[in-house]
Design a protein around this motif. Structure first.
Motif: not given
Length: 188
Positions: A101-102, A114-116, A130-131, A143-146
């Motif tokens: 999670i960030f 911009g993209y992250y 993120i856009h 955002g988050s990711f598993l």
């Protein structure tokens, strides 16, 4: 013979004899252990240690957090470049999943996008998390990711950014804007 309670070896029941037969303690035998037995939770006192390997699927095994508020990073590159935000976690088990999670400050200087995304050890694992198309204004997004890294080695997760249109893309913000990344190891 008395009942012996030893903190390092456990409980020793007397071996039986005149006036003290084997199994004199109701419901036990001379060699009974707690293997495959259960204890009611209310009977436990003090600090208890449960081995991580015995926790059920979905249990959180560890949490690691990293943050920065050291200013901003900029780019006009169409390919991803590292921001100042990263953190490292060493999984206990190769089968574990890592939930990332960030959040952080984003900004566009001119018309553009911009993209992250999240990278693991320098490789893109979560593209375009993120856009941002908000012009001339800092905003906080996250955002988050598993992830399934399949390793017990130290693993670094970092936030990268890119400009989709060549406009100046920012990440971070000026102090005291806090950017953070949290990594949780999840039992699989």
């Amino acid at each position: 013979m008395p009942l012996i309670l030893d903190g390092s070896t456990g409980v020793t029941f007397p071996a039986g004899g005149v006036g003290n037969t084997a199994g004199a303690v109701v419901g036990t035998t001379d060699t009974q252990t707690l293997t495959n037995k259960s204890i009611v939770a209310s009977q436990l006192t003090g600090t208890q240690t449960i081995p991580r390997g015995t926790l059920p699927t979905g249990s959180v095994l560890q949490v690691v957090n990293a943050y920065t508020n050291s200013g901003s990073t900029t780019t006009t590159s169409a390919t991803y470049v590292a921001t100042t935000l990263s953190g490292s976690i060493t999984p206990f088990f190769a089968s574990s999943k890592i939930y990332i999670i960030f959040s952080g400050g984003v900004y566009q200087a001119t018309n553009g996008n911009g993209y992250y995304g999240i990278f693991r050890n320098g490789s893109n694992i979560a593209n375009n998390q993120i856009h941002n198309a908000i012009i001339n204004q800092w905003s906080t997004q996250g955002g988050s990711f598993l992830d399934s890294p399949a390793t017990t080695s130290a693993t670094t997760y970092a936030i990268y950014m890119r400009s989709a249109t060549g406009s100046t893309t920012y990440w971070g913000g000026d102090s005291p804007l806090l950017n953070s990344i949290t990594m949780m190891e999840i039992a699989a």
